[in-house]
Structures are given as C-alpha cells and as structure tokens.
Design a protein around this motif. Structure first.
Motif, PDB file in Angstrom:
ATOM      1  N   GLY A  23      24.452  77.942 -30.382  1.00  0.00           N
ATOM      2  CA  GLY A  23      23.127  77.580 -30.894  1.00  0.00           C
ATOM      3  C   GLY A  23      23.054  76.130 -31.330  1.00  0.00           C
ATOM      4  N   ALA A  24      24.095  75.670 -32.021  1.00  0.00           N
ATOM      5  CA  ALA A  24      24.113  74.276 -32.475  1.00  0.00           C
ATOM      6  C   ALA A  24      24.112  73.315 -31.286  1.00  0.00           C
ATOM      7  CB  ALA A  24      25.336  74.033 -33.353  1.00  0.00           C
ATOM      8  N   THR A  25      24.880  73.650 -30.250  1.00  0.00           N
ATOM      9  CA  THR A  25      24.948  72.779 -29.073  1.00  0.00           C
ATOM     10  C   THR A  25      23.612  72.718 -28.358  1.00  0.00           C
ATOM     11  OG1 THR A  25      27.274  73.408 -28.807  1.00  0.00           O
ATOM     12  CG2 THR A  25      26.209  72.332 -26.941  1.00  0.00           C
ATOM     13  N   TRP A  29      21.061  69.486 -27.827  1.00  0.00           N
ATOM     14  CA  TRP A  29      20.523  68.969 -26.559  1.00  0.00           C
ATOM     15  C   TRP A  29      18.993  69.047 -26.545  1.00  0.00           C
ATOM     16  CZ3 TRP A  29      23.273  65.927 -23.850  1.00  0.00           C
ATOM     17  CH2 TRP A  29      24.628  66.125 -23.630  1.00  0.00           C
ATOM     18  N   ALA A  30      18.430  70.136 -27.106  1.00  0.00           N
ATOM     19  CA  ALA A  30      16.970  70.320 -27.068  1.00  0.00           C
ATOM     20  C   ALA A  30      16.233  69.280 -27.901  1.00  0.00           C
ATOM     21  CB  ALA A  30      16.612  71.731 -27.547  1.00  0.00           C
ATOM     22  N   GLN A  35      14.471  63.047 -23.007  1.00  0.00           N
ATOM     23  CA  GLN A  35      13.888  64.327 -22.596  1.00  0.00           C
ATOM     24  C   GLN A  35      14.547  64.909 -21.348  1.00  0.00           C
ATOM     25  OE1 GLN A  35       9.645  64.149 -22.299  1.00  0.00           O
ATOM     26  NE2 GLN A  35       9.349  63.755 -24.494  1.00  0.00           N
ATOM     27  N   THR A  36      15.237  64.095 -20.573  1.00  0.00           N
ATOM     28  CA  THR A  36      15.920  64.620 -19.392  1.00  0.00           C
ATOM     29  C   THR A  36      17.130  65.471 -19.765  1.00  0.00           C
ATOM     30  OG1 THR A  36      17.311  62.645 -19.199  1.00  0.00           O
ATOM     31  CG2 THR A  36      15.199  62.624 -18.035  1.00  0.00           C
ATOM     32  N   LYS A  37      17.498  65.466 -21.025  1.00  0.00           N
ATOM     33  CA  LYS A  37      18.643  66.257 -21.476  1.00  0.00           C
ATOM     34  C   LYS A  37      18.231  67.598 -22.074  1.00  0.00           C
ATOM     35  CE  LYS A  37      21.242  62.725 -20.512  1.00  0.00           C
ATOM     36  NZ  LYS A  37      22.052  62.737 -19.279  1.00  0.00           N
ATOM     37  N   HIS A  38      16.939  67.927 -22.043  1.00  0.00           N
ATOM     38  CA  HIS A  38      16.445  69.146 -22.677  1.00  0.00           C
ATOM     39  C   HIS A  38      16.590  70.349 -21.747  1.00  0.00           C
ATOM     40  CE1 HIS A  38      13.640  66.608 -25.507  1.00  0.00           C
ATOM     41  NE2 HIS A  38      14.929  66.305 -25.620  1.00  0.00           N
ATOM     42  N   PHE A  39      17.813  70.652 -21.331  1.00  0.00           N
ATOM     43  CA  PHE A  39      18.033  71.762 -20.416  1.00  0.00           C
ATOM     44  C   PHE A  39      19.275  72.546 -20.830  1.00  0.00           C
ATOM     45  CE2 PHE A  39      15.771  68.578 -17.900  1.00  0.00           C
ATOM     46  CZ  PHE A  39      14.722  69.338 -17.400  1.00  0.00           C
ATOM     47  N   MET A  40      19.214  73.851 -20.575  1.00  0.00           N
ATOM     48  CA  MET A  40      20.337  74.721 -20.902  1.00  0.00           C
ATOM     49  C   MET A  40      21.584  74.381 -20.097  1.00  0.00           C
ATOM     50  SD  MET A  40      19.933  77.138 -23.208  1.00  0.00           S
ATOM     51  CE  MET A  40      20.989  78.487 -22.719  1.00  0.00           C
TER      52      MET A  40
END
Length: 550
Positions: A23-25, A29-30, A35-40
């Motif tokens: 969850g912390a990770t 990232w979220a 914004q290009t890093k906002h992915f699972m």
C-alpha cells in the motif's frame, strides 16, 4: 507525509507487513509529481525480473521452512540434546553449553527463533533448573538460544540477506562461520563461569555414551552435510540441495525413526507453506518498495543528511549503523527487517568502503540482539507465551545476555578480518584470474567492498583505484601498440607502407579511362543517364498525346 501517515495507521491497526509495504509503495507512485508514474505496473519491474523471480532462494525458503517444521514435530530435538550432553556435558557449565550448541545447531536448520525456543528450550529449561542453574539464567539462556544460529551456515537469514544484497551466498556462508563461533564461544565461557560459581555438578564423560549419541544423531547430521556438501562440490545449487534435504528429512522421519506419520504431512505442509508464503509476499513487496526508494534517490538524500550532521568517518558510520539496525530490528520481524533495511544501508556501505561480508555479519548479529531486546524483541514474546512468564520480568533477565552479544558485536565491528578472512583466498583467486585475461577484477571488487551499482563494480583499494581509475567508469586495459610494418626490400625507394594500395587505385583509374569510363564519375554519370532517359520518355508521351488530339 501521506505515505508515512498511511504506514503508521495501518501498522497500528495490525495490518500484515506485506500489505503495509504494498500500500505504501502504490500510494507513493500514485502521488508522484510525474503523472506518467501513476500506474500499478511500477510495483512489478524488480519483482518480476530475474534477480527476484528467478532467484533460487524463492524455492529454498519454503523448503527450509518445511524442514524446520518436520524436525520440530519429530524427536530430533531430543537426539540433538542427547548428543550435545554426551560430548559437552562434562565441561564446567556443561548442560548450559549443551543448550547453547543444541540451539545454535537447530536454528541453522529451521531459521526461526520461535521454533527453537519451543522445541529445544521446552526440553532444556526444566533440565537446567533441575540441575541447579538459577531460573533467571536458565530462562535467559533458552531465550537467547532462539536466534544463535543466524550467523552459521546454512542459515536462512544469510540466504535472504545474500539475495537482497547481491552477494554470493556460498561466500557468505564461509564468512559467517568465524563470527558465529565467536558468539557461541562467548556464551559458552559465560556458561562455564555460571556453572563454577553455582557449583553445578558435571556429568562423567563416557565414550560409550558419546558413540551411542553420535550414532543416534547420525541422520540429522546428514542434513547440513547434504546441503553444504552439494554446494562445496558444485553438484547441487542451493534450491536443489534444499529439495534433496527435504526429501531426506521425510525419508528419515517417516521410514527410519518413524517419528512422523503420513497423516501428519498435510498439516505440516499447510503450516510451513503458510509461513513461507507470507515470507515470499513480504520479500516481493519489500523489493517493490526498494525500487521506489532507489528511483527517488532516498539513500543519497539520507546520506547527505548524515554527513551534514558530521558523520564523515567510517567509525562514525558504524556506530550510527548499529544503532539504526538495533532499533529497526527491535520493531520489525526478522526477515522483514532484512528486506527493508538492507537496500537502504548498501549505498552507505559503498560510500565508506565496507566489506559486504563485514556489513552482513554486523547486520545479522544486530538482528540477534534485536530479537532479544526490550520491549518488542521476538524472542521475548515467544518465551513469555511458551513458559507463561510476564513480559516485564523478561526485560531484566535479558540484559546480561544482551551484554555478551554486544561484546561480540563490538569485536566483529572493530576487527573486520573476523568476517573477511574466510573469503580472502577467493578474492585473490578472482584477481589472478582477471589478470590472466587482462580484464579489470570486477568479481574480486564485488567481494572486496560494497558496490552501489552491481552492474558496474568499482575498485576498492588505493592500488586498484590508481591502476583502473577511481571514477564511475573503469579504464579499459592497456592494449599493446600495433607493430610498425617493416619496409619491403623490393619496394621502390621513397615509398611508404601502404603505398601499394594507392598504386593499385591509380592503375584501376587508368584502366577505366582507357575503356572510355571514369571510375570516379560512374555514380554521377549513371544518375545523369537516368535523368536523360526519364526526360526522353516524358517527351515521347507528350508527342503521342498531341497525335491523338488531332
């Protein structure tokens, strides 16, 4: 700040460690500014690559866990205690030394302090008290013995540390022998002092009992021989050795000793795989969290903060390192502590030029100390539950044993050769091998000092830095200069080597001119001819169209 708040809240409500890490990770990232890093998918790269998903240790962990559960359910602890008593019971403090050696041996096979305290401690605590040892000392010894084997091969924590730190676990096994024996020796000396002080009666040495006890434990001795022998001879890798050992333990306990029944296997498998699955999940999520921390340069920022406080010398760092590891180990479960802390510590070890094996031994011994430390040490909880003792009463009991372990830690900290002497031969052989092929001794550097980037190992000693460079790029080995070709005696005076080629070109040009062509103008002429041909075709088409319109 949001990530820290998340961690605190979910840790306080008792969420599983892997869930807090995951969850912390993902939250980190979220909420990333990019914004290009906002992915699972950013949870997965280092988890699914060969370094983690392809590591043989992922298979080894469940197998070792199963071996530990099977041995704990059998009568193996009783046979180990009998053998230890036969060989060491006649010494001053003999039964206490038996407890120390039996606990260390059992922990190397199980990897867990809880299993050792329950299995070996449950047998020896009543025997120690009955023999006249003080109750507090007996309880403290059993409690300490729960984590004594962490430095001795084939310890599971050494395997996991090696995977996270990127060092050869075979070399780590060798490096751990001397520090592990040092700690066992310090506790044995203290046990002898207690035995003499309290006038504890000693058993009479008996060769017959030694032979009988050795014969009874011969099958259990085959487990480390099978694992370490396979690794030493190169016949098996660690995962293959663990699989062979698991089959061996099943065969011995089911068919030879018959301590276990076939109906016990589903329960043992379920219990051990539940624990192993939790460990693998924690390892995966810790790897994902580490990816984010490295991407954001967190270790570098922490290092800059430390140096800003005046921590600029190796001994400063060693003191802070051990304080950090102690606090972190006291607050977290052992394997989680390795997976979370080691990636953060490696850049500091690289900056100060520490040996990877020196750092490993200090870390694992700090883990032993943390297991025993108030208020959250794991051994304290297990001992309190197993022997029905109040937690607060165990804090005072643990202090003398903590003092002994701290003495061992100080010796290992300030005498690095205790951790590195066993691998010096390997380092020297790697350097000789590299020198023969004229390459930088990168394999030796990996063993000689902690490397921040394992894909680009850098020199460790001043001699190697002078030879290969001290920057981030290693100089290529010096190549011999090409020999100057000797002049051809048949050549015309005044010609230079290579003039024959020029002469050949001139002859070709002359031939082209004689044939009515120009070599140098071939390309231009060809292009011009194509243009003329194209132009002629266009004129013919125009004339045909005019004729049709008449």
């Amino acid at each position: 700040m949001l990530v820290l708040l998340f961690v605190l809240i979910f840790a306080l409500i008792g969420a599983p460690v892997f869930a807090v890490m995951a969850g912390a990770t993902q939250l980190a990232w979220a909420t990333h500014p990019d914004q290009t890093k906002h992915f699972m998918r950013f949870l997965a790269p280092d988890v699914l690559d060969e370094r983690f998903a392809g590591s043989p240790i992922l298979v080894t962990v469940p197998l070792f866990t199963f071996i530990g559960y099977a041995l704990a359910e059998s009568k193996a602890p009783e046979r180990i205690v009998r053998a230890s008593e036969a060989f060491f019971g006649w010494l001053p403090g003999g039964l206490a030394i038996v407890c120390i050696i039996a606990s260390a041996f059992f922990t190397t096979l199980t990897g867990g302090s809880a299993v050792t305290i329950v299995a070996v401690g449950g047998l020896l605590y009543p025997a120690l008290v009955k023999s006249g040892y003080p109750k507090d000392y007996s309880l403290g010894l059993v409690m300490t013995g729960g984590s004594l084997g962490l430095l001795l091969p084939p310890s599971l924590p050494i395997l996991i540390y090696s995977m996270v730190a990127g060092i050869d676990f075979n070399k780590a096994f060798k490096a751990g022998v001397l520090p592990g024996l040092l700690v066992v020796g310090l506790l044995a000396v203290h046990a002898g002092y207690v035995g003499v002080r309290h006038k504890i009666p000693r058993s009479t040495p008996s060769l017959k009992e030694m032979a009988g006890a050795f014969w009874a434990i011969k099958w259990e001795l085959g487990i480390p021989v099978l694992i370490l022998g396979g690794l030493a001879t190169g016949l098996t890798d660690i995962d293959e050795g663990a699989a062979l050992a698991a089959c061996y333990v099943l065969a011995v306990e089911l068919l030879v000793h018959r301590d276990l029944k076939a109906k016990d296997l589903p329960r043992l498998a379920a219990n051990s795989m539940a624990l192993a699955g939790a460990l693998v999940l924690i390892m995966a999520m810790a790897m994902a969290l580490t990816t984010f921390l490295i991407y954001e340069g967190v270790p570098g920022k922490i290092f800059a903060w430390f140096t800003g406080l005046g921590i600029t010398k190796p001994w400063h760092f060693l003191v802070m390192l051990n304080l950090f590891m102690y606090v972190q180990g006291a607050l977290m479960e052992g394997f989680s502590s390795i997976l979370v802390a080691v990636p953060l510590l490696l850049p500091f070890g690289a900056e100060f030029g520490l040996s990877p094996f020196h750092l490993a031994m200090m870390f694992l011994l700090n883990l032993e100390i943390a297991f025993l430390s108030p208020p959250f040490g794991q051994n304290l909880f297990v001992t309190s539950f197993r022997f029905n003792k109040p937690m607060a009463s165990l804090y005072r009991i643990s202090l003398p044993f903590l003092g002994i372990l701290v003495i061992g830690l100080l010796m290992i900290m300030y005498i690095p050769s205790l951790s590195t002497v066993a691998v010096q031969k390997d380092i020297a052989e790697a350097k000789v091998k590299a020198e023969k092929i004229g390459e930088p001794p990168r394999e030796a550097w990996m063993m000689e000092c902690v490397q921040e980037d394992r894909n680009n190992p850098l020199p460790c000693t001043d001699e190697d830095k002078k030879k290969w460079g001290a920057g981030k790029e290693i100089k290529a080995p010096d190549q011999p200069e090409p020999e100057t070709p000797l002049p051809d005696p048949s050549a015309e005076p005044g010609t230079e080597p290579g003039d024959d080629d020029k002469k050949g070109d001139t002859d070709d040009d002359l031939l082209e001119q004689m044939m009515g062509g120009d070599k140098k103008g071939d390309a231009a002429g060809s292009d011009a001819g194509k243009e003329e041909e194209k132009k002629g075709d266009d004129d013919s088409d125009d004339e045909l169209l005019k004729e049709m319109l008449k």
